[in-house]
Design a protein around this motif. Sequence first.
Motif, PDB file in Angstrom:
ATOM      1  N   VAL A  43       0.755  -1.038   0.225  1.00  0.00           N
ATOM      2  CA  VAL A  43       0.110  -0.155   0.299  1.00  0.00           C
ATOM      3  C   VAL A  43       0.832   0.761   0.141  1.00  0.00           C
ATOM      4  O   VAL A  43       0.799   2.532  -0.827  1.00  0.00           O
ATOM      5  N   GLY A  44       2.142   1.205   1.198  1.00  0.00           N
ATOM      6  CA  GLY A  44       3.075   1.922   0.608  1.00  0.00           C
ATOM      7  C   GLY A  44       3.459   2.780  -0.592  1.00  0.00           C
ATOM      8  O   GLY A  44       3.763   3.560  -0.378  1.00  0.00           O
ATOM      9  N   LEU A  45       3.813   1.328  -1.273  1.00  0.00           N
ATOM     10  CA  LEU A  45       4.594   1.230  -2.514  1.00  0.00           C
ATOM     11  C   LEU A  45       3.267   2.166  -3.608  1.00  0.00           C
ATOM     12  O   LEU A  45       4.156   3.109  -4.579  1.00  0.00           O
ATOM     13  N   VAL A  46       2.281   1.705  -3.555  1.00  0.00           N
ATOM     14  CA  VAL A  46       1.405   2.003  -4.959  1.00  0.00           C
ATOM     15  C   VAL A  46       1.134   3.864  -4.414  1.00  0.00           C
ATOM     16  O   VAL A  46       1.483   4.555  -4.954  1.00  0.00           O
ATOM     17  N   MET A  47       1.020   3.753  -2.724  1.00  0.00           N
ATOM     18  CA  MET A  47       1.403   5.548  -2.607  1.00  0.00           C
ATOM     19  C   MET A  47       2.024   6.557  -2.930  1.00  0.00           C
ATOM     20  O   MET A  47       1.778   7.451  -3.510  1.00  0.00           O
ATOM     21  N   LEU A  48       3.683   6.032  -3.329  1.00  0.00           N
ATOM     22  CA  LEU A  48       4.891   6.642  -3.745  1.00  0.00           C
ATOM     23  C   LEU A  48       4.690   6.630  -4.723  1.00  0.00           C
ATOM     24  O   LEU A  48       5.029   7.650  -5.327  1.00  0.00           O
ATOM     25  N   TYR A  49       4.204   5.812  -5.449  1.00  0.00           N
ATOM     26  CA  TYR A  49       3.976   6.073  -7.060  1.00  0.00           C
ATOM     27  C   TYR A  49       2.899   6.354  -7.935  1.00  0.00           C
ATOM     28  O   TYR A  49       3.563   6.368  -9.127  1.00  0.00           O
ATOM     29  N   SER A  50       2.142   6.778  -7.457  1.00  0.00           N
ATOM     30  CA  SER A  50       1.112   7.465  -7.659  1.00  0.00           C
ATOM     31  C   SER A  50       1.731   9.225  -7.505  1.00  0.00           C
ATOM     32  O   SER A  50       1.347  10.055  -8.410  1.00  0.00           O
ATOM     33  N   VAL A  51       3.040   9.318  -7.431  1.00  0.00           N
ATOM     34  CA  VAL A  51       4.193  10.485  -8.048  1.00  0.00           C
ATOM     35  C   VAL A  51       5.030  10.524  -7.638  1.00  0.00           C
ATOM     36  O   VAL A  51       5.416  11.261  -8.335  1.00  0.00           O
ATOM     37  N   VAL A  52       5.915   9.627  -7.945  1.00  0.00           N
ATOM     38  CA  VAL A  52       7.361   9.585  -7.806  1.00  0.00           C
ATOM     39  C   VAL A  52       6.738   7.977  -8.911  1.00  0.00           C
ATOM     40  O   VAL A  52       6.066   6.776  -8.657  1.00  0.00           O
ATOM     41  N   ASN A  53       8.132   8.266 -10.078  1.00  0.00           N
ATOM     42  CA  ASN A  53       8.252   7.074 -11.207  1.00  0.00           C
ATOM     43  C   ASN A  53       8.862   6.018 -10.422  1.00  0.00           C
ATOM     44  O   ASN A  53       9.918   6.464  -9.966  1.00  0.00           O
ATOM     45  N   PRO A  54       8.161   4.720 -10.755  1.00  0.00           N
ATOM     46  CA  PRO A  54       9.314   3.509 -10.976  1.00  0.00           C
ATOM     47  C   PRO A  54      10.493   3.628 -11.352  1.00  0.00           C
ATOM     48  O   PRO A  54      10.169   3.336 -12.305  1.00  0.00           O
ATOM     49  N   PRO A  55      11.550   3.120 -10.057  1.00  0.00           N
ATOM     50  CA  PRO A  55      12.774   3.568 -10.623  1.00  0.00           C
ATOM     51  C   PRO A  55      13.176   2.233 -12.130  1.00  0.00           C
ATOM     52  O   PRO A  55      14.161   2.501 -12.829  1.00  0.00           O
ATOM     53  N   ILE A  56      12.908   1.221 -12.054  1.00  0.00           N
ATOM     54  CA  ILE A  56      12.963  -0.286 -12.472  1.00  0.00           C
ATOM     55  C   ILE A  56      11.281  -1.064 -12.035  1.00  0.00           C
ATOM     56  O   ILE A  56      10.877  -0.526 -11.240  1.00  0.00           O
ATOM     57  N   THR A  57      11.166  -1.324 -13.325  1.00  0.00           N
ATOM     58  CA  THR A  57      10.855  -3.013 -12.457  1.00  0.00           C
ATOM     59  C   THR A  57      11.442  -4.424 -13.013  1.00  0.00           C
ATOM     60  O   THR A  57      12.583  -4.895 -13.898  1.00  0.00           O
ATOM     61  N   HIS A  58      10.933  -5.626 -12.154  1.00  0.00           N
ATOM     62  CA  HIS A  58      11.119  -7.168 -12.546  1.00  0.00           C
ATOM     63  C   HIS A  58      11.738  -7.224 -13.745  1.00  0.00           C
ATOM     64  O   HIS A  58      12.930  -7.447 -14.324  1.00  0.00           O
ATOM     65  N   THR A  59      11.064  -6.910 -14.685  1.00  0.00           N
ATOM     66  CA  THR A  59      11.119  -7.109 -16.032  1.00  0.00           C
ATOM     67  C   THR A  59      12.203  -6.104 -17.212  1.00  0.00           C
ATOM     68  O   THR A  59      13.237  -6.951 -17.742  1.00  0.00           O
ATOM     69  N   ILE A  60      12.453  -4.338 -16.609  1.00  0.00           N
ATOM     70  CA  ILE A  60      13.496  -4.279 -17.082  1.00  0.00           C
ATOM     71  C   ILE A  60      14.150  -4.775 -16.608  1.00  0.00           C
ATOM     72  O   ILE A  60      15.593  -4.496 -16.964  1.00  0.00           O
TER      73      ILE A  60
END
Length: 244
Positions: A43-60
Amino acid sequence: MAKKAARKSSSKKSKASKAKKQTLSRIRRWVTRVLLGVVVFFVGLVMLYSVVNPPITHTIWSEWRRLGKVERDWVPIEEISPVMARAVVAAEDANFCRHWGFDVEAIRDALEDGGSRGASTITQQVVKNVFLWQGRSWVRKAMETSITPVVEIFWSKQRILEVYLNVAETGQGVFGVEAAARRNFNVSAAKLSPVQAARIAAILPSPRKRSVTDPSVFTRRRASSILEGAATIRADGRADCFED
């Protein structure tokens, strides 16, 4: 003597039973705390990424390890051609503006077809790409199903689409529509034409197998269908939730 031995045996069984209950209770408390911690984390990560761009993903990260490099340029949705956004929605989730994360009608149709086609919405794909991993497993699907409504609560539809347009795999070692536009057409995502946008959207289900610049007959037909679909969702209001 027999009575005393029986009492001792009963006392030992009682202590063993009590110890077992205490152990089970401690395990339940530990499991509950772990599950609660996982929920709070996501939930905290979802809230954070609502305003901060995800730096990387597992696939990348996986592709970077496999290839040694990846192409990816994050751009805000305001710098992506509206035709690209409409093309992706038309291709992947035509009812994006009308559901809360799950397209019940698409799921029903997929079940009727025997599960031969997918029914994942753009929101579900964002959850899989940003918070989880690729592949098929009940654990991942259960987590995806749990996180998707949370994303819909905290993120706007525009934000969901913005993230998708920047993290979706759009070619071998290529992520996001900006990198795809520059590699395939030597233009920015803001300058994509309707046909170019439809071509990029047409390869999204299988970006490693389909070509944007040398499309197969199937990909050409799919791009043509997406082009018509993009115009349709704009005309009937199904693009209103992500367009100003």
